[in-house]
Design a protein around this motif. Structure first.
Motif, mmCIF file in Angstrom:
data_model
loop_
_atom_site.group_PDB
_atom_site.id
_atom_site.type_symbol
_atom_site.label_atom_id
_atom_site.label_comp_id
_atom_site.label_asym_id
_atom_site.label_seq_id
_atom_site.Cartn_x
_atom_site.Cartn_y
_atom_site.Cartn_z
ATOM 1 N N MET A 1 6.149 -9.424 -33.260
ATOM 2 C CA MET A 1 6.466 -8.620 -34.347
ATOM 3 C C MET A 1 5.480 -8.707 -35.708
ATOM 4 O O MET A 1 4.301 -9.535 -35.586
ATOM 5 N N GLU A 33 16.881 -9.093 -38.728
ATOM 6 C CA GLU A 33 16.167 -7.901 -38.671
ATOM 7 C C GLU A 33 15.952 -7.213 -39.893
ATOM 8 O O GLU A 33 16.904 -6.821 -40.415
ATOM 9 N N GLU A 103 8.905 -7.897 -39.744
ATOM 10 C CA GLU A 103 9.885 -7.066 -39.046
ATOM 11 C C GLU A 103 11.339 -8.072 -38.869
ATOM 12 O O GLU A 103 12.502 -7.439 -38.700
ATOM 13 N N GLY A 324 12.593 -1.657 -41.575
ATOM 14 C CA GLY A 324 13.081 -1.331 -40.312
ATOM 15 C C GLY A 324 14.061 -0.145 -40.468
ATOM 16 O O GLY A 324 13.978 0.872 -41.229
#
Ligand code: NAP
Length: 328
Positions: A1, A33, A103, A324
């Motif tokens: 990530m 997330e 992330e 995100g």
């Protein structure tokens, strides 16, 4: 990530967006997330390692890579052993110290609260640290009672603009603000009764105030005193001082001494991350009691521009980095 990482105390030039291993939750932790990360002056204090006094708790050197960013909003994707308060798929927000500009983030479940679907990830990410600070400054440090007259100094920034709204929510009788003149309309829309131009002296006739929430520390106690009602409390939340050894602690100390001399009750405070207070903020976000003002949303790749703007110190409300794909 991908994550924004620093390997040593550094200015902006030492921060890097790079690939790192994804986190694994320890007992009591969850992995999120990340949809969005909200920025606070705390973040640059942490990567710069300034004031130096904070290295006593954070480490004299950075021994392993750290990920920038405290305030986070996103969705739980993994839960560690013993976690029952949150489940995979829950939308959450919180203030986690390090790790928001990534992330995925991992954190103790006690520093998070659920947000409902009516609250955008951007608004949620903008709220935790500044909202908790404003709430705890008014309710706990100042012990503000209904009907009291509140003055918020440094009202257009992250903490200040929440303090105006939360003072209203807690039943203040009057909420006045001190800010740069061009930000008056914005603060009046948020519920301030009157906005004083910070480039001019606030006249004694504007007071008296029972509570002063001060995020900038530009005034001395003798300058504040004519504005205060008997029994008033002055809560110093922060200071513009970039003094490298002690930072805001110098202002707190001098205010405490001057308060004793001039018989003014002065208090400092450090916000605590409490799930119950995050629940209160989540409810207020959902019912419209508080509304974060987001000056600008940045993409993940623009993180350095966002932090440079933060460090200049004239943000109107909050800055948020969208990480995100949470479309809400
Ligand atoms: N004690 C705690 O637990 C705690 C928690 C959070 C934050 N803090 C501290 O509290 C302070 C405020 O945080 P924040 O998130 O609200 O920061 P911020 O969003 O950067 O807001 C800073 C405010 O300072 C004002 N300002 C800048 N230069 C000024 C000047 N020369 N004179 C008067 N006002 C000036 C800005 O208004 P203009 O745009 O009008 O200039 C802005 O409203 C920081 O020092 C932060 O480190 C402490």
């Amino acid at each position: 990530m991908r994550a924004v990482v620093f390997d040593r105390y550094t200015d902006l030039t030492g921060l890097e967006l790079r690939d790192v291993a994804g986190p694994t939750p320890a007992p009591g932790e969850v992995v999120i997330e990340v949809a969005a990360a909200g920025l606070n002056p705390f973040d640059w204090h942490m990567y710069r390692g300034e004031p130096w006094i904070m290295r006593a708790s954070e480490g004299w050197r950075v021994r392993s890579p750290r990920v920038v960013g405290a305030d986070v909003a996103g969705t739980v994707t993994r839960v560690g052993e013993g976690v029952s308060r949150l489940a995979i798929g829950d939308r959450v927000f919180g203030s986690i110290g390090f790790g928001a500009l990534a992330e995925q983030a991992v954190t103790d479940v006690r520093g998070l609260a659920r947000i409902d679907d009516s609250v955008s990830a951007l608004d949620a990410a903008a709220t935790p640290m500044a909202g908790l600070t404003a709430l705890q400054a008014l309710r706990d440090a100042a012990a503000m009672a209904e009907g009291e007259r509140v003055l918020v100094w440094g009202a257009s920034g992250g903490v200040g603009h929440f303090a105006v709204q939360i003072a209203r929510a807690l039943g203040a009788g009057r909420v006045d603000a001190v800010a740069s003149a061009e930000r008056a309309d914005f603060l009046l829309c948020l519920g301030a009764d009157r906005v004083h131009d910070r480039s001019r002296e606030v006249p004694a006739s504007a007071g008296p105030y029972d509570v002063v929430i001060d995020t900038v520390g530009t005034q001395s106690v003798p300058q504040l005193r004519p504005l205060l009602a008997p029994g008033a409390r002055v809560v110093t939340v922060g200071s513009l001082s970039r003094e490298r050894l002690l930072g805001p602690a110098t202002k707190l100390l001098s205010r405490t001494v001057a308060g004793a001399v001039h018989r003014v009750t002065t208090k400092g405070m450090f916000a605590a991350v409490r799930a119950a207070d995050l629940d209160t903020l989540a409810r207020w976000l959902s019912d419209g009691t508080i509304r974060p003002e987001i000056e600008q949303v940045y993409s993940f790749a623009q993180f350095a521009d966002a932090l440079a703007t933060l460090e200049r110190g004239h943000v109107r409300g909050k800055l948020v980095v969208e990480i995100g794909g949470d479309e809400r």
